[in-house]
Design an enzyme around this catalytic site. Sequence first.
Site, PDB file in Angstrom:
ATOM      1  N   GLY A 100       2.061  -4.992  -3.280  1.00 28.11           N
ATOM      2  CA  GLY A 100       1.493  -4.805  -1.971  1.00 28.11           C
ATOM      3  C   GLY A 100       0.278  -5.796  -1.164  1.00 28.11           C
ATOM      4  O   GLY A 100       0.290  -6.744  -1.488  1.00 28.11           O
ATOM      5  N   ASP A 150      -4.747  -4.638  -2.276  1.00 31.01           N
ATOM      6  CA  ASP A 150      -3.905  -3.638  -2.719  1.00 31.01           C
ATOM      7  C   ASP A 150      -4.636  -2.474  -3.348  1.00 31.01           C
ATOM      8  O   ASP A 150      -4.382  -1.362  -3.303  1.00 31.01           O
ATOM      9  CB  ASP A 150      -2.777  -4.112  -3.736  1.00 31.01           C
ATOM     10  N   SER A 179      10.188   6.963  -3.756  1.00 31.42           N
ATOM     11  CA  SER A 179       9.595   6.610  -2.399  1.00 31.42           C
ATOM     12  C   SER A 179       9.848   5.081  -2.333  1.00 31.42           C
ATOM     13  O   SER A 179      10.115   4.546  -1.070  1.00 31.42           O
ATOM     14  CB  SER A 179       8.520   7.299  -2.322  1.00 31.42           C
ATOM     15  N   LYS A 181      -4.830  -1.325 -10.266  1.00 33.96           N
ATOM     16  CA  LYS A 181      -5.259  -0.780  -9.158  1.00 33.96           C
ATOM     17  C   LYS A 181      -4.969   0.520  -8.834  1.00 33.96           C
ATOM     18  O   LYS A 181      -5.860   1.486  -8.437  1.00 33.96           O
ATOM     19  CB  LYS A 181      -5.018  -1.604  -7.722  1.00 33.96           C
ATOM     20  N   LYS A 206       4.598  -0.718 -10.627  1.00 28.11           N
ATOM     21  CA  LYS A 206       3.274  -0.943 -10.703  1.00 28.11           C
ATOM     22  C   LYS A 206       2.990  -0.318 -11.993  1.00 28.11           C
ATOM     23  O   LYS A 206       2.055   0.802 -12.051  1.00 28.11           O
ATOM     24  CB  LYS A 206       2.509  -0.396  -9.475  1.00 28.11           C
ATOM     25  N   PHE A 226      10.095   5.451 -17.540  1.00 24.63           N
ATOM     26  CA  PHE A 226      11.352   5.563 -17.542  1.00 24.63           C
ATOM     27  C   PHE A 226      12.369   4.145 -17.551  1.00 24.63           C
ATOM     28  O   PHE A 226      13.399   4.267 -17.763  1.00 24.63           O
ATOM     29  CB  PHE A 226      12.090   6.581 -16.482  1.00 24.63           C
ATOM     30  N   ALA A 258       5.057   3.446   1.008  1.00 24.89           N
ATOM     31  CA  ALA A 258       6.338   3.577   1.298  1.00 24.89           C
ATOM     32  C   ALA A 258       6.392   4.381   2.293  1.00 24.89           C
ATOM     33  O   ALA A 258       7.407   4.196   3.530  1.00 24.89           O
ATOM     34  CB  ALA A 258       7.201   4.349   0.268  1.00 24.89           C
TER      35      ALA A 258
END
Length: 331
Positions: free
Chosen positions: A139, A247, A14, A194, A109, A87, A143
Amino acid sequence: MNKNPKIAVFGGGSWATAIVKMLCENLEQVGWYMRNQSAIDYIKENEHNPNYISSAEFNVNQLNLSSDINKMVKYADILIFAIPSAFVKAELDKIKVDLSSKIVFSAIKGIIPESGLIVGEHFNKKLNIPIENIGVITGPCHAEEVAMERLSYLTIACQDEAKAKILGDCISSNYIKTKISDDIIGTEYAAMLKNIYAIAAGIAHGLGYGDNFQSVLMSNSIREMKRFIKKIHKMKRNINNSAYLGDLLVTGYSIFSRNRMFGNMIGKGYTVKSAMMEMSMIAEGYYAAKSAYLLNEKNNVNTPIINAVYQILYENKNPKTVFKNLTELID
């Protein structure tokens, strides 16, 4: 640096989809690497991502889509990685192209589990990319709201302000405002931390704690974040700025927050495995909780909220008991 750089986004989720949408507002062509060839074929035919924020429509003539990561690295001057942290290493291991002349921005993040490093540090220490060629996109920005073109703010952090400004100009639009920062380490750690605090907020909600406690939890979270980041990378920063406090708040409170959703399920009695299976998206805070906890064993910062989330997710402690103890440790 070229003021009209070729930019490619790496990732099919996203946030990657949202970044591609933002770039398409300003660029004639945007590179987009996705490992799933069937998703690429679908986008080419139907003009939207089949799996994530499918309401975001694309002019496919603007997209340079490929499932060949080396082809996309060769194409672009600026590489934006928006692959889940768990990943990232597997994807980076596929790259055979020289990265030394590339500008790399992380929109991830989390911490790379294999190295225990935030993404920018991993690129610098493991892939020998100069620190001035590394940046962070952070942020507060979901998204889903980008897809709806709701006014959002992004912070672009890089030691080289000119590079941050160029990318900021490429992302800005009537619904995206950007701010420049030189705190690449602090903003990236804040983006990782966060998510842990959002899981804590979700657990609290799932356990039945109300808004009064949530406000205390968020207040303690920003102070805990400040202590953690200051110990790792001491520099002058205002923790109340959007990249840190903003954020944290949107991730802790928003209905779009997958980390809060994950925590809420844990608080309601789901096991970690069952909560993960039910969610179609990855909660980065799950991986971040372990990384932050292990990192803090060396730094010894007072982090009762991180410790509580770690105990619940990795030590199988009872959320109700852990949070009862946590209420005595925060104020």
